[in-house]
Write an enzyme that holds these catalytic residues in place. Structure first.
Site, PDB file in Angstrom:
ATOM      1  CG  ASP A 179      -7.487   1.347 -11.238  1.00  0.00           C
ATOM      2  OD1 ASP A 179      -8.664   1.738 -11.138  1.00  0.00           O
ATOM      3  OD2 ASP A 179      -6.501   2.088 -11.018  1.00  0.00           O
ATOM      4  CD  GLN A 225     -10.102   7.976 -14.953  1.00  0.00           C
ATOM      5  OE1 GLN A 225     -11.041   8.404 -15.637  1.00  0.00           O
ATOM      6  NE2 GLN A 225      -9.582   8.663 -13.955  1.00  0.00           N
ATOM      7  CB  CYS A 242      -1.922  10.235  -9.541  1.00  0.00           C
ATOM      8  SG  CYS A 242      -2.504  11.488  -8.418  1.00  0.00           S
TER       9      CYS A 242
HETATM   10  C1  PLP Z   1      -6.963   4.819 -13.062  1.00  0.00           C
HETATM   11  C2  PLP Z   1      -7.203   5.308 -11.689  1.00  0.00           C
HETATM   12  N1  PLP Z   1      -7.047   4.479 -10.648  1.00  0.00           N
HETATM   13  C3  PLP Z   1      -7.278   4.854  -9.378  1.00  0.00           C
HETATM   14  C4  PLP Z   1      -7.674   6.125  -9.084  1.00  0.00           C
HETATM   15  C5  PLP Z   1      -7.884   6.496  -7.655  1.00  0.00           C
HETATM   16  O1  PLP Z   1      -9.206   6.840  -7.398  1.00  0.00           O
HETATM   17  P1  PLP Z   1      -9.598   7.550  -6.032  1.00  0.00           P
HETATM   18  O2  PLP Z   1      -8.681   8.708  -5.876  1.00  0.00           O
HETATM   19  O3  PLP Z   1     -11.002   7.953  -6.231  1.00  0.00           O
HETATM   20  O4  PLP Z   1      -9.411   6.547  -4.931  1.00  0.00           O
HETATM   21  C6  PLP Z   1      -7.852   7.045 -10.134  1.00  0.00           C
HETATM   22  C7  PLP Z   1      -8.314   8.429  -9.928  1.00  0.00           C
HETATM   23  O5  PLP Z   1      -7.683   9.284  -9.390  1.00  0.00           O
HETATM   24  C8  PLP Z   1      -7.602   6.624 -11.453  1.00  0.00           C
HETATM   25  O6  PLP Z   1      -7.752   7.473 -12.478  1.00  0.00           O
END
Ligand code: PLP
Ligand code: PLP
Lengths: 141, 407, 407, 141
Positions: free
Chosen positions: B201, B204, B365
């Site tokens: 992922d 960041q 989150c």
């Molecule tokens: C580490 C990480 N993964 C996934 C996401 C999800 O990204 P998005 O909300 O742009 O789909 C985020 C950001 O919120 C994140 O910080």
């Protein structure tokens, strides 16, 4: 006092305050002075879901009058809860259900009440009304 | 201290001159979403005013030009992350969309009852819930890499999580809460040594350091446009060709098909097989423009400057005795999660907002990570290359004001 | 002929003054995607320059404002389609995303082996393939409403498709190929008389006539932002509250959850349960701005003007003897699919493009409909309220030139 | 003639043509004059997938030389196919694989060759090269 009169009183108090710093100070004081909720109610059953600050709320009906107690882990939220309790507690279910909460806007706390603001404030107000509705339904049985 | 052209860079981001409560905004919420450079703003504006037309399927001048711009954007992304082929770049709605795609398509085609998926305690919900949903459908289960007290992945524990039922690993490149930069190359190698594919992922990571997916050798890499100075509603999934060929499509719709009859539908080639319906082609072009902008500055330069910011912030925040920091790895981005003694993060956030300092508070989150540290939330200040040392100072001043007010 | 302020309206769309091959573009590809009014272009630009911040989850001035704008956009959509509650408006990536959401969530929770889904022969692939995929996963099958020679749904045949295994109907409101406006209210009533819910694909409807989902009484309604003069990468799913409560979430990620632990995740309330990750909030606000623009003109006025365009085009195209029209229902939008005798649609499209007339040629993502008429594609000219009678003439002149050239 | 010489020849022919109308006319004539593919090959096995105009392509190797035939239901596509055949047919697999098709750009047909243009032109060129590669592999065995 009518709910609308209490709101007027609060609006006047806030009108006497200066910028945000004084307002927050006032809320913080309110929060500090809010009698803590009975520890028995400070658990998940009384928790109002909101992403950030947690709010616990309890209500009791005595002689047709609703009494609220609340607590929060965030002090500003707790101060707002104290305001809400001051407005709603000691009134009948019908009065609570009918009340229009215009004061929130006027004392500059609207931003705390956007439907998706993650502080559970809107949920708290809704929950207070639900209690009132439940009590009213009970009375009418 | 640096020859980084910070003033020029700040002037490239119009929003940075916005005033909030009479003060210029110190935007320290870059982990949530990033601001937009003028180049990308103007690119979008120009498309809307002069170029917009449907891509791929219409036969006309505007449509041809739009299609070229869209496919050039794909090439830009390919080069930006070092992917071998353009067909390995799939445009999605965001990192969340990318991860859901893999979790679904992998789940449907590979996962069986009793299988296992390895995640870590520091994952964002977007890299947890899609896997939970796949596990629930297929009867598989999650194995979790623990996080150490300083906020690093416990690599020894990770090695011991593998079994012959492990089907995939999904781990974040950089933690959105702790800032920890995980040793992803090593993590990939360990997965591969067990014959297990891995999704990283990168939500960041891609905006803060040069990322080369071929070098990392990961099987999938996911990130979002809006966090890399691009538009909302666009994201990227990179995948190894073999995996992308093998996985079934995720969404059905226009453009992802070859032939449709009610009896049988056959699917288009990569990358189109995974791009159902009208994609966010304007968003893709905007994101590519942001990448071009970043490349013009140089990701290495950005990384170096952000490290200077990080070091300065560590020193300054460290000087506030009532501040408890979460995430103190040496390998760390300029992301700071902390709590002021006895002050709820939400109260802190509300008050420093009035000083024009924009941060995020809450669980970010990442509830399992909060549970790991026994907390309900933090204040998070997340910096990027348009932030300044002065903004570090402003944050610290505001925090001291909070302590005064709440004291 | 009309008091419709067409010159003023055209000046609201900057792209309409673009020249292609030295001629002002006659953009007749509105079925594929629509052009953008200046109001919406400027709204997006302003967000990018002055307002952008993460919604819902951050505590700061910009974030609060952005969240309000996003939730106001939801209210705008609610009012635009007459939905009872804002919580019934789910922002998705587009019509395709909306339909995939329902097909997946309905499929997972309701469909069983042997169940049946009713679609029609005139569906867009985006309203076919997701259902095929759900059927394949669950062992269900499709029943297809036939299309008559003039391009209408055969309602009597439709009535006979229901069985006690019918679980849902999914039908388009307006055909993207034939222009046919289906009698959706009747179609909904028939489904409900069998106790079966119905999804309407409104991708070609909401931009051309006033739509009221409460009045239609449909269970789901789906459409795309980019076809209603809004940005790409955004769409809407409306659903009846009972259904939205009942269906499980589609994608997992941030914002759609209530609590996450690795053991168990509980989901957020409507509409957030279906909005995983960072949504295209800027796109949503842009789309709402386009809707406000349409409302300021009046959908009834737009509809009336487009009917005049349609009638004029029917007359003019009808005067070309070599032109064979597909879709000649009385209840028809200003969408024209045709083939010139002995000329491949692709050749036609290429040549009229050089006259500055932009159309689409091919199967229009509706292969089953092509098979129904025994053809491999058509030329499609799709008009909207910024088109003019003169553009009808230009189309016809260009078609005559094709006939000359190919003769 | 070398593939590059044939391309030069085509570029010169097109240079003599005026605007798009004459170019298209020329392509249409080429298309009309392209010997039809043997009906035996006008089926799905020889179809090159592309959304819009269908192209059928066949190749044969005789004495180390590749011969292409093609057809399309769209006449302009067929004209372009005729050009491609003129460039590629009669050459060895190695020559075809090595060829740089710069002429397409120079005669203003680039728009027909964007990777996602739904006319199957790019697929046709790829398919011609694949044939050449297959034949080369066969020869080297
Ligand atoms: C580490 C990480 N993964 C996934 C996401 C999800 O990204 P998005 O909300 O742009 O789909 C985020 C950001 O919120 C994140 O910080
Ligand atoms: C009737 C119909 N349904 C669905 C779609 C899919 O819309 P989108 O590609 O914007 O998701 C379209 C447009 O292409 C359409 O015309």
């Amino acid at each position: 006092m009518l709910i609308s009169d209490i709101q007027k009183e609060i609006i006047e108090e806030f009108a006497g305050l200066g910028e945000w710093m004084e307002r927050y100070n006032y809320l913080i004081d309110l929060g500090k002075n809010l009698p803590m909720i009975d520890q028995a109610f400070r658990n998940d059953d009384y928790l109002i879901r909101g992403c950030q600050s947690r709010v616990w709320l309890n209500a009791e009906l005595r002689d047709g009058i609703v009494y609220f107690t609340a607590d929060s882990d965030a002090i500003i939220t707790k101060g707002i809860a104290a305001l809400m309790i001051r407005v709603f507690t000691g009134h009948t279910p019908a009065e609570i259900i009918a009340a229009d909460l215009g004061f929130i806007d006027e004392i500059g706390l609207k931003e705390h009440l956007s439907p998706t603001r993650s502080n559970g404030m809107v949920s708290m107000i809704n929950q207070m009304r639900y209690y009132a509705m439940a009590y009213q339904a009970k009375q009418q049985k | 201290m640096t020859d980084f052209p910070i003033l020029k860079i700040r002037s490239d981001f119009p929003i940075l001159s916005q005033m909030v409560y009479g003060k210029p905004v110190a935007y320290l919420d870059n982990g949530a979403t990033t601001q937009k450079p003028i180049r990308m703003i103007e690119a979008i504006d120009k498309i809307h005013r002069e170029q917009n037309a449907s891509i791929h399927r219409s036969v006309n001048f505007l449509s041809d030009k739009m299609t070229s711009l869209y496919e050039e954007a794909r090439t830009t992304v390919q080069n930006f992350i070092g992917a071998p082929k353009t067909s390995q770049i799939i445009f999605t709605s965001g990192a969340t969309g990318s991860i859901n795609l893999v979790a679904f398509s992998f789940g449907e085609s590979i996962l069986k009852a009793g299988d296992e998926i390895i995640l870590s305690t520091m994952e964002h919900h977007s890299n947890i819930v899609p896997w939970q949903m796949a596990c629930e459908r297929k009867g598989a289960s999650l194995k979790i890499i623990p996080v150490t007290d300083i906020g690093e992945l416990d690599i020894e524990a990770y090695k011991n999580l593998f079994s012959d039922r492990t089907r995939i690993v999904a781990v974040t490149h950089v933690s959105n809460v702790l800032g920890t930069i995980n040793p992803v190359k090593e993590i990939v190698q360990i997965a591969h040594s067990h014959g297990v594919p891995i999704l990283l992922d990168g939500a960041q990571a891609v905006q803060h350091e040069p990322v080369n997916v071929a070098d990392l050798d990961c099987d999938f890499y996911a990130f979002s446009g809006h966090k890399i100075y691009g538009p909302t509603g666009i994201g990227v999934l990179y995948g190894k060709e073999e995996w992308l060929e093998r996985l079934p499509p995720y969404q059905g719709g226009g453009d992802m098909i070859d032939q449709v009859t009610f009896e049988k539908t056959t699917y288009n080639v990569l990358p189109f097989k995974f791009e159902a319906g009208t994609t966010n082609f304007i968003g893709a072009i905007g994101m590519a423009e942001s990448m071009n902008y970043l490349s013009s500055i140089g990701l290495e330069n950005i990384q170096r400057y952000e490290q200077q910011l990080r070091d300065y912030a560590i020193q300054k925040l460290g000087a506030i005795p009532q501040l408890r920091m979460y995430g103190t790895s040496e390998h760390k981005a300029a992301v700071f999660s902390f709590i002021l003694n006895n002050v709820h993060p939400y109260d802190t956030g509300l008050i420093i907002d009035k000083y024009g300092v924009a941060v995020r508070t809450g669980t970010h989150c990442a509830m399992p990570l909060m549970q790991r540290f026994g907390i309900h939330g933090t204040v998070r200040a997340s910096f990027c290359f348009y932030n300044t040392m002065e903004e570090v100072d402003r944050l610290c001043d505001a925090l001291n004001a909070v302590l005064d007010l709440m004291g």
